[in-house]
Design a protein around this motif. Structure first.
Motif, PDB file in Angstrom:
ATOM      1  N   LYS A  30       0.825  -1.197   0.000  1.00 39.28           N
ATOM      2  CA  LYS A  30       0.000   0.000   0.000  1.00 39.28           C
ATOM      3  C   LYS A  30       0.862   1.252   0.000  1.00 39.28           C
ATOM      4  N   GLY A  31       2.031   1.164   0.547  1.00 36.95           N
ATOM      5  CA  GLY A  31       2.924   2.314   0.649  1.00 36.95           C
ATOM      6  C   GLY A  31       4.212   1.850   1.268  1.00 36.95           C
ATOM      7  N   PRO A  32       5.119   2.764   1.593  1.00 45.07           N
ATOM      8  CA  PRO A  32       6.404   2.385   2.187  1.00 45.07           C
ATOM      9  C   PRO A  32       6.217   1.580   3.468  1.00 45.07           C
ATOM     10  N   SER A  33       6.621   0.343   3.420  1.00 43.17           N
ATOM     11  CA  SER A  33       6.578  -0.556   4.582  1.00 43.17           C
ATOM     12  C   SER A  33       5.193  -0.640   5.220  1.00 43.17           C
ATOM     13  N   ASP A  34       4.150  -0.408   4.447  1.00 48.96           N
ATOM     14  CA  ASP A  34       2.788  -0.418   4.983  1.00 48.96           C
ATOM     15  C   ASP A  34       1.984  -1.437   4.190  1.00 48.96           C
ATOM     16  N   PHE A  35       1.789  -2.600   4.761  1.00 52.76           N
ATOM     17  CA  PHE A  35       1.178  -3.701   4.040  1.00 52.76           C
ATOM     18  C   PHE A  35      -0.335  -3.753   4.252  1.00 52.76           C
ATOM     19  N   VAL A  36      -1.013  -4.208   3.204  1.00 56.06           N
ATOM     20  CA  VAL A  36      -2.437  -4.486   3.322  1.00 56.06           C
ATOM     21  C   VAL A  36      -2.645  -5.956   2.986  1.00 56.06           C
ATOM     22  N   SER A  37      -3.303  -6.678   3.804  1.00 59.92           N
ATOM     23  CA  SER A  37      -3.544  -8.101   3.565  1.00 59.92           C
ATOM     24  C   SER A  37      -5.018  -8.332   3.291  1.00 59.92           C
ATOM     25  N   THR A  38      -5.279  -9.475   2.730  1.00 58.91           N
ATOM     26  CA  THR A  38      -6.683  -9.838   2.537  1.00 58.91           C
ATOM     27  C   THR A  38      -7.394  -9.937   3.873  1.00 58.91           C
ATOM     28  N   ALA A  39      -6.680 -10.321   4.909  1.00 60.45           N
ATOM     29  CA  ALA A  39      -7.275 -10.406   6.247  1.00 60.45           C
ATOM     30  C   ALA A  39      -7.743  -9.040   6.719  1.00 60.45           C
ATOM     31  N   ASP A  40      -6.946  -8.023   6.496  1.00 63.46           N
ATOM     32  CA  ASP A  40      -7.252  -6.651   6.872  1.00 63.46           C
ATOM     33  C   ASP A  40      -8.562  -6.215   6.205  1.00 63.46           C
ATOM     34  N   LEU A  41      -8.656  -6.447   4.919  1.00 61.43           N
ATOM     35  CA  LEU A  41      -9.829  -6.013   4.158  1.00 61.43           C
ATOM     36  C   LEU A  41     -11.080  -6.783   4.571  1.00 61.43           C
ATOM     37  N   ARG A  42     -10.926  -8.077   4.823  1.00 60.81           N
ATOM     38  CA  ARG A  42     -12.080  -8.867   5.263  1.00 60.81           C
ATOM     39  C   ARG A  42     -12.561  -8.414   6.639  1.00 60.81           C
ATOM     40  N   ALA A  43     -11.624  -8.112   7.530  1.00 58.29           N
ATOM     41  CA  ALA A  43     -11.999  -7.649   8.865  1.00 58.29           C
ATOM     42  C   ALA A  43     -12.763  -6.334   8.782  1.00 58.29           C
ATOM     43  N   GLU A  44     -12.308  -5.426   7.924  1.00 59.37           N
ATOM     44  CA  GLU A  44     -12.999  -4.151   7.790  1.00 59.37           C
ATOM     45  C   GLU A  44     -14.416  -4.356   7.269  1.00 59.37           C
ATOM     46  N   GLN A  45     -14.576  -5.259   6.301  1.00 64.86           N
ATOM     47  CA  GLN A  45     -15.900  -5.528   5.763  1.00 64.86           C
ATOM     48  C   GLN A  45     -16.820  -6.124   6.822  1.00 64.86           C
ATOM     49  N   THR A  46     -16.295  -7.047   7.624  1.00 65.15           N
ATOM     50  CA  THR A  46     -17.084  -7.638   8.710  1.00 65.15           C
ATOM     51  C   THR A  46     -17.543  -6.573   9.691  1.00 65.15           C
ATOM     52  N   LEU A  47     -16.630  -5.691  10.082  1.00 64.91           N
ATOM     53  CA  LEU A  47     -16.974  -4.630  11.018  1.00 64.91           C
ATOM     54  C   LEU A  47     -18.024  -3.688  10.445  1.00 64.91           C
ATOM     55  N   LYS A  48     -17.861  -3.334   9.181  1.00 70.05           N
ATOM     56  CA  LYS A  48     -18.818  -2.413   8.561  1.00 70.05           C
ATOM     57  C   LYS A  48     -20.199  -3.036   8.489  1.00 70.05           C
ATOM     58  N   GLU A  49     -20.261  -4.302   8.129  1.00 69.30           N
ATOM     59  CA  GLU A  49     -21.552  -4.984   8.040  1.00 69.30           C
ATOM     60  C   GLU A  49     -22.227  -5.065   9.408  1.00 69.30           C
ATOM     61  N   GLU A  50     -21.483  -5.469  10.430  1.00 71.28           N
ATOM     62  CA  GLU A  50     -22.062  -5.633  11.761  1.00 71.28           C
ATOM     63  C   GLU A  50     -22.493  -4.299  12.365  1.00 71.28           C
ATOM     64  N   LEU A  51     -21.643  -3.278  12.252  1.00 68.73           N
ATOM     65  CA  LEU A  51     -21.962  -1.981  12.838  1.00 68.73           C
ATOM     66  C   LEU A  51     -23.093  -1.288  12.087  1.00 68.73           C
ATOM     67  N   SER A  52     -23.123  -1.433  10.762  1.00 69.92           N
ATOM     68  CA  SER A  52     -24.201  -0.832   9.963  1.00 69.92           C
ATOM     69  C   SER A  52     -25.535  -1.476  10.290  1.00 69.92           C
ATOM     70  N   LYS A  53     -25.533  -2.779  10.479  1.00 73.51           N
ATOM     71  CA  LYS A  53     -26.767  -3.498  10.795  1.00 73.51           C
ATOM     72  C   LYS A  53     -27.335  -3.032  12.133  1.00 73.51           C
ATOM     73  N   ALA A  54     -26.459  -2.785  13.099  1.00 75.55           N
ATOM     74  CA  ALA A  54     -26.912  -2.389  14.431  1.00 75.55           C
ATOM     75  C   ALA A  54     -27.259  -0.906  14.516  1.00 75.55           C
ATOM     76  N   ARG A  55     -26.516  -0.067  13.810  1.00 73.88           N
ATOM     77  CA  ARG A  55     -26.726   1.379  13.854  1.00 73.88           C
ATOM     78  C   ARG A  55     -26.672   1.933  12.429  1.00 73.88           C
ATOM     79  N   PRO A  56     -27.749   1.766  11.659  1.00 69.40           N
ATOM     80  CA  PRO A  56     -27.723   2.134  10.233  1.00 69.40           C
ATOM     81  C   PRO A  56     -27.526   3.623   9.975  1.00 69.40           C
ATOM     82  N   GLY A  57     -27.789   4.482  10.950  1.00 68.25           N
ATOM     83  CA  GLY A  57     -27.651   5.917  10.726  1.00 68.25           C
ATOM     84  C   GLY A  57     -26.257   6.460  10.974  1.00 68.25           C
ATOM     85  N   PHE A  58     -25.335   5.627  11.497  1.00 62.44           N
ATOM     86  CA  PHE A  58     -23.985   6.099  11.801  1.00 62.44           C
ATOM     87  C   PHE A  58     -23.136   6.165  10.538  1.00 62.44           C
ATOM     88  N   ALA A  59     -22.280   7.182  10.453  1.00 63.08           N
ATOM     89  CA  ALA A  59     -21.300   7.273   9.369  1.00 63.08           C
ATOM     90  C   ALA A  59     -20.045   6.477   9.748  1.00 63.08           C
TER      91      ALA A  59
END
Length: 270
Positions: A30-59
């Motif tokens: 992603k940048g100098p010595s800054d890695f992005v893994s598939t695990a990172d992206l999957r975790a973010e998607q899981t968090l977004k789905e769970e938090l959106s489901k519970a609080r749909p009005g939050f940004a």
């Protein structure tokens, strides 16, 4: 808090499975010595789905996908799905999920009022809520009571290759190390702040952090009785430059950080 706890534990279970197979992860730069893994992206998607489901009005403000939701949000999740990615990818069990809860307080102002930092590898869940306190699982947290800087252990973050401010870091470290019992660098700013709240560290400083790195940690330190500012005494959440500690040692550490920065600025150009 139950909503966030449920979300981070679900994302944490997925990350733990990936952590057990770290050699097989698909990794991109992603940048100098800054890695992005598939695990990172999957975790973010899981968090977004769970938090959106519970609080749909939050940004959202998320490390990988950025801002989303209504521009006139009243509440916002500030999420780092995997703080300590380099540790994760090297099999070092010191990484965390960090979620801050930010409330708008005016047209141009806001405040982080709660946060959760979860290390799935150790099953330590740190959480804090404004006016309620800071906790590790069910145990109340307080910053350390040390007053003598010679007995203090401070934490910091070392700039990566290609990242500016290396000269400032070296200058600050040169001033801090002779005066303290030790300086630690474990590579996860969210956990550094959580550990400070738990009294494991006596202070922490780092420059150039992002909001998702520090949102949950800053409210945790304050609710544990600590202090946090930027080197100029202002709000570290806005600047990303953090000096934190207990009420006695934070001003002393801030003075050393200020001196280190000033020394670099005073050097002749070239």
């Amino acid at each position: 808090m139950q909503v966030v706890t449920t979300a981070v534990r679900k994302a944490g279970r997925r990350l733990l499975r990936d952590f057990g197979e770290v050699e097989q992860l698909q990794v991109s730069m992603k940048g100098p010595s800054d890695f992005v893994s598939t695990a990172d992206l999957r975790a973010e998607q899981t968090l977004k789905e769970e938090l959106s489901k519970a609080r749909p009005g939050f940004a959202f403000l998320m490390e990988e996908s950025g801002e989303s939701g209504d521009d006139s949000w009243e509440w916002r999740w500030v999420v780092d799905p995997l703080d300590g990615t380099t540790n994760f990818l090297h099999g070092i069990p010191h990484w965390a999920i960090s979620v801050g809860i930010e409330k708008r307080t005016g047209t141009e102002t806001s405040e982080v009022v709660a946060g959760v930092i979860y290390n799935p590898a150790s099953d330590e869940l740190f959480w804090a809520e404004k006016g309620v306190g800071a906790f590790l699982n069910d145990r109340r947290l307080r910053v350390s009571g040390r007053k003598d800087i010679r007995e203090a252990v401070f934490a910091t973050g070392i700039p990566f290759a290609g990242v500016p401010r290396k000269a400032e870091f070296s200058s600050i470290l040169h001033r801090v190390m002779p005066q303290v019992a030790g300086v630690r660098r474990f590579g996860a700013a969210a956990l550094d702040l959580a550990w400070l709240a738990a009294g494991r560290y006596d202070g922490f400083w780092e420059l150039g952090l992002k909001k998702w790195d520090i949102a949950a940690g800053l409210v945790m330190v304050k609710e544990a009785g600590g202090a946090a500012s930027d080197p100029d005494g202002g709000d570290p959440y806005g600047s990303g430059n953090v000096v934190a500690g207990n009420q006695t040692l934070q001003p002393k550490l801030r003075e050393l950080v200020v001196d280190g920065i000033a020394a670099v600025k005073a050097r002749p150009a070239g």
